[in-house]
Design an enzyme around this catalytic site. Structure first.
Site, PDB file in Angstrom:
ATOM      1  N   GLY A   1       0.799  -1.230   0.000  1.00 37.57           N
ATOM      2  CA  GLY A   1       0.000   0.000   0.000  1.00 37.57           C
ATOM      3  C   GLY A   1       0.829   1.275   0.000  1.00 37.57           C
ATOM      4  O   GLY A   1       0.280   2.366   0.130  1.00 37.57           O
ATOM      5  N   ALA A   2       2.138   1.159  -0.100  1.00 38.77           N
ATOM      6  CA  ALA A   2       2.996   2.348  -0.058  1.00 38.77           C
ATOM      7  C   ALA A   2       4.052   2.251  -1.160  1.00 38.77           C
ATOM      8  O   ALA A   2       5.089   1.621  -0.986  1.00 38.77           O
ATOM      9  CB  ALA A   2       3.675   2.489   1.306  1.00 38.77           C
TER      10      ALA A   2
ATOM     11  N   GLU B   1      12.569   3.404  -8.207  1.00 36.93           N
ATOM     12  CA  GLU B   1      13.225   4.572  -7.589  1.00 36.93           C
ATOM     13  C   GLU B   1      12.491   5.872  -7.935  1.00 36.93           C
ATOM     14  O   GLU B   1      13.098   6.930  -8.106  1.00 36.93           O
ATOM     15  CB  GLU B   1      14.722   4.601  -7.916  1.00 36.93           C
ATOM     16  CG  GLU B   1      15.391   3.341  -7.365  1.00 36.93           C
ATOM     17  CD  GLU B   1      16.882   3.409  -7.138  1.00 36.93           C
ATOM     18  OE1 GLU B   1      17.417   4.510  -6.976  1.00 36.93           O
ATOM     19  OE2 GLU B   1      17.491   2.338  -7.095  1.00 36.93           O
TER      20      GLU B   1
ATOM     21  N   HIS C   1      15.590  -2.264 -36.448  1.00 35.75           N
ATOM     22  CA  HIS C   1      15.763  -3.690 -36.708  1.00 35.75           C
ATOM     23  C   HIS C   1      14.573  -4.278 -37.491  1.00 35.75           C
ATOM     24  O   HIS C   1      14.650  -5.429 -37.933  1.00 35.75           O
ATOM     25  CB  HIS C   1      15.931  -4.466 -35.396  1.00 35.75           C
ATOM     26  CG  HIS C   1      17.314  -4.411 -34.807  1.00 35.75           C
ATOM     27  ND1 HIS C   1      17.844  -3.269 -34.242  1.00 35.75           N
ATOM     28  CD2 HIS C   1      18.284  -5.364 -34.704  1.00 35.75           C
ATOM     29  CE1 HIS C   1      19.072  -3.525 -33.805  1.00 35.75           C
ATOM     30  NE2 HIS C   1      19.363  -4.774 -34.074  1.00 35.75           N
TER      31      HIS C   1
HETATM   32  N1  COS Z   1      15.946  15.156   1.020  1.00 35.60           N
HETATM   33  C1  COS Z   1      15.792  15.431   2.333  1.00 35.60           C
HETATM   34  N2  COS Z   1      14.578  15.548   2.920  1.00 35.60           N
HETATM   35  C2  COS Z   1      13.496  15.381   2.144  1.00 35.60           C
HETATM   36  C3  COS Z   1      13.599  15.099   0.766  1.00 35.60           C
HETATM   37  C4  COS Z   1      14.891  14.992   0.219  1.00 35.60           C
HETATM   38  N3  COS Z   1      15.072  14.719  -1.086  1.00 35.60           N
HETATM   39  N4  COS Z   1      12.368  14.987   0.260  1.00 35.60           N
HETATM   40  C5  COS Z   1      11.513  15.213   1.263  1.00 35.60           C
HETATM   41  N5  COS Z   1      12.203  15.434   2.400  1.00 35.60           N
HETATM   42  C6  COS Z   1      11.657  15.739   3.721  1.00 35.60           C
HETATM   43  C7  COS Z   1      10.825  17.013   3.636  1.00 35.60           C
HETATM   44  O1  COS Z   1      11.631  18.154   3.823  1.00 35.60           O
HETATM   45  C8  COS Z   1       9.828  16.826   4.744  1.00 35.60           C
HETATM   46  O2  COS Z   1      10.442  17.159   5.958  1.00 35.60           O
HETATM   47  P1  COS Z   1       9.641  18.111   7.016  1.00 35.60           P
HETATM   48  O3  COS Z   1       8.419  17.347   7.365  1.00 35.60           O
HETATM   49  O4  COS Z   1      10.618  18.262   8.124  1.00 35.60           O
HETATM   50  O5  COS Z   1       9.365  19.369   6.256  1.00 35.60           O
HETATM   51  C9  COS Z   1       9.594  15.325   4.760  1.00 35.60           C
HETATM   52  O6  COS Z   1      10.742  14.731   4.140  1.00 35.60           O
HETATM   53  C10 COS Z   1       8.344  14.920   3.992  1.00 35.60           C
HETATM   54  O7  COS Z   1       8.483  15.414   2.687  1.00 35.60           O
HETATM   55  P2  COS Z   1       7.246  15.614   1.715  1.00 35.60           P
HETATM   56  O8  COS Z   1       6.168  16.366   2.444  1.00 35.60           O
HETATM   57  O9  COS Z   1       7.757  16.172   0.441  1.00 35.60           O
HETATM   58  O10 COS Z   1       6.755  14.113   1.537  1.00 35.60           O
HETATM   59  P3  COS Z   1       5.615  13.514   0.646  1.00 35.60           P
HETATM   60  O11 COS Z   1       4.891  12.509   1.439  1.00 35.60           O
HETATM   61  O12 COS Z   1       4.820  14.593  -0.012  1.00 35.60           O
HETATM   62  O13 COS Z   1       6.404  12.655  -0.466  1.00 35.60           O
HETATM   63  C11 COS Z   1       7.562  12.178  -2.491  1.00 35.60           C
HETATM   64  C12 COS Z   1       7.298  13.137  -1.323  1.00 35.60           C
HETATM   65  C13 COS Z   1       6.342  11.866  -3.309  1.00 35.60           C
HETATM   66  C14 COS Z   1       8.595  12.893  -3.321  1.00 35.60           C
HETATM   67  C15 COS Z   1       8.132  10.843  -1.942  1.00 35.60           C
HETATM   68  O14 COS Z   1       7.135  10.109  -1.281  1.00 35.60           O
HETATM   69  C16 COS Z   1       8.752   9.972  -3.023  1.00 35.60           C
HETATM   70  O15 COS Z   1       9.885  10.193  -3.458  1.00 35.60           O
HETATM   71  N6  COS Z   1       8.010   8.953  -3.480  1.00 35.60           N
HETATM   72  C17 COS Z   1       8.552   7.966  -4.386  1.00 35.60           C
HETATM   73  C18 COS Z   1       9.202   6.899  -3.609  1.00 35.60           C
HETATM   74  C19 COS Z   1      10.043   6.045  -4.473  1.00 35.60           C
HETATM   75  O16 COS Z   1      10.920   6.493  -5.189  1.00 35.60           O
HETATM   76  N7  COS Z   1       9.803   4.757  -4.368  1.00 35.60           N
HETATM   77  C20 COS Z   1      10.561   3.822  -5.098  1.00 35.60           C
HETATM   78  C21 COS Z   1      10.787   2.667  -4.231  1.00 35.60           C
HETATM   79  S1  COS Z   1      12.357   2.511  -3.667  1.00 35.60           S
HETATM   80  S2  COS Z   1      13.200   1.484  -5.104  1.00 35.60           S
END
Ligand code: COS
Length: 383
Positions: free
Chosen positions: A128-129, A364, A339
């Site tokens: 779910g995440a 990612e 190809h």
């Molecule tokens: N570096 C440092 N801190 C970060 C950051 C970064 N790149 N991105 C976000 N944060 C911090 C924010 O500053 C915020 O901190 P505060 O609450 O202190 O302000 C906190 O993390 C939450 O950030 P945000 O509100 O932006 O989170 P969201 O839930 O809106 O999510 C996205 C942001 C969508 C960008 C994130 O969930 C994401 O990258 N999702 C994709 C995940 C992914 O790549 N999955 C692949 C699986 S791993 S192979």
């Protein structure tokens, strides 16, 4: 730490030779058997590939980001499944520890990661995440000297071979957001951990993904990465910022290979009494692919250098990942087109690469997540 020019050139040319002589000849076999031979894994370890990003004091090569992407440009001119063998140790599996680990954790784990003695996987995604990474439901509840972990992680690369996991779990169930999540680095053989069967995938046979299930698993409290709870989401995001440059470099290596395959086929294949490379509409495809491959290389190198200089590259890393993963998809598609019918059958690598590159737009962070990160950063900067 940056290598001297001669050592850097030697490393890059050894990797290029390894790819040419050892990996390219067995691409089809790996795809058919869905397995990278153990002998190849050992050779990768001997080349130091598992430890590219681990600091030298812990037994790795300690490459800068720029050096890492230069190595990946070479290593990925073959099936991306080979990169996956070392990918989690170099990238998402180890970097939380490298960036935020305590001294004792680093001393214990990093030499094993660098040598390839253990594989480290990254457990963030759940049923779910996915894109909404902050909604992690796996819990890690502190009870005395342990955290009791419950939950399921999904699509975890290299999980079946992993000796350790970087795990993101909610230590504060009252905080449903990012601040309730902590990161752990733990051995994979703890009681209560089960790894599911490998998923059947569209491409990249030889690379494997699994569920990892935690059922009342007691994780020693000193497995927490860093000094305090609640830092796990930020850690995951910073690991992914770096990971997105890494994946963009992977896309670039594959793109270079596909441009070469396209040119080779176009200059060999004869139609209407001449090589098809003489036709301007084929030339147009070759030119577009080369242009995109060069653009990828430039932006990945530029972003890697900025990260090495200590700049915040969260937005640029997403720009790279967005562009490189989409562009390599177009390049793989044009390669099939050049190809012709031969591109649709598995006698040529074109068909296999077409499937292999599709995942780059998903893992990612999907392209849509990259767009969101880029736009949010732009808007924040403007404000
Ligand atoms: N570096 C440092 N801190 C970060 C950051 C970064 N790149 N991105 C976000 N944060 C911090 C924010 O500053 C915020 O901190 P505060 O609450 O202190 O302000 C906190 O993390 C939450 O950030 P945000 O509100 O932006 O989170 P969201 O839930 O809106 O999510 C996205 C942001 C969508 C960008 C994130 O969930 C994401 O990258 N999702 C994709 C995940 C992914 O790549 N999955 C692949 C699986 S791993 S192979």
């Amino acid at each position: 730490m940056a290598l001297d020019t001669e050592t850097r050139e030697q490393l890059i040319s050894s990797v290029a030779r390894f790819v040419r002589e050892r990996l390219v000849p067995i691409e089809d076999q790996v795809s058919q058997q869905d397995k990278v031979p153990d002998e190849i894994v050992r050779e990768m370890a001997d080349l130091g590939l598992f430890g590219l990003s681990v600091p030298q004091e812990y037994g790795g090569l300690g490459l800068s980001m720029e050096e890492e992407v230069l190595v990946l440009f070479e290593l990925c001119q073959t099936s991306p499944a080979f990169r996956s063998v070392i990918g989690t140790n170099v990238g998402i599996g180890s970097q939380g520890l490298v960036m935020f680990g305590r001294q004792a954790q680093k001393e214990y784990w990093l030499p094993k990661i660098a040598s390839g003695e253990i594989i480290a996987s990254f457990c963030l995604t759940e049923p779910g995440a996915g894109s909404d990474a902050a909604s992690v439901r796996t819990t890690a509840i502190r009870k005395g000297d342990v955290y009791v972990v419950n939950g399921t992680k999904r699509f975890i690369t290299n999980a079946a071979k992993a000796g350790a996991f970087t795990l993101m779990a909610r230590t504060n169930p009252d905080n449903k957001g990012a601040g309730g999540i902590s990161a752990f680095f733990l051995p994979s053989n703890l009681k209560g951990i089960t790894v599911g069967k490998g998923e059947r995938k569209m491409g990249q046979q030889g690379a494997h993904i699994h569920d990892v299930v935690f059922d009342n698993c007691e994780v020693p409290a000193d497995c927490l990465i860093g000094e305090k709870e609640g830092e796990g989401f930020r850690l995951a995001m910073q690991v992914l910022d770096r990971g997105r440059i890494h994946i963009s470099a992977v896309c670039t290596g594959v793109a270079d290979r596909l441009v070469r395959d396209s040119v080779r086929y176009a200059t060999e294949r004869q139609q209407v009494g001449q090589p098809i490379s003489e036709f301007q509409m084929v030339q147009s495809m070759l030119a577009d692919s080369k242009t995109e491959a060069l653009a990828m290389r430039c932006m990945v190198l530029d972003t890697a250098r900025k990260r090495d200089a200590g700049e915040n590259i969260a937005m640029e890393a997403s720009c790279c990942k967005l562009f490189a993963s989409e562009a390599v998809g177009r390049i793989a598609d044009r390669n099939v087109q050049i190809h012709g019918g031969a591109g649709y059958v598995s006698d040529y690598a074109a068909e296999r690469f077409y499937r292999d590159v599709r995942i780059f737009r998903l893992y990612e962070g999907t392209s849509q997540i990259q767009q969101m990160v880029i736009a949010r950063n732009l808007i924040r900067q403007a404000g």
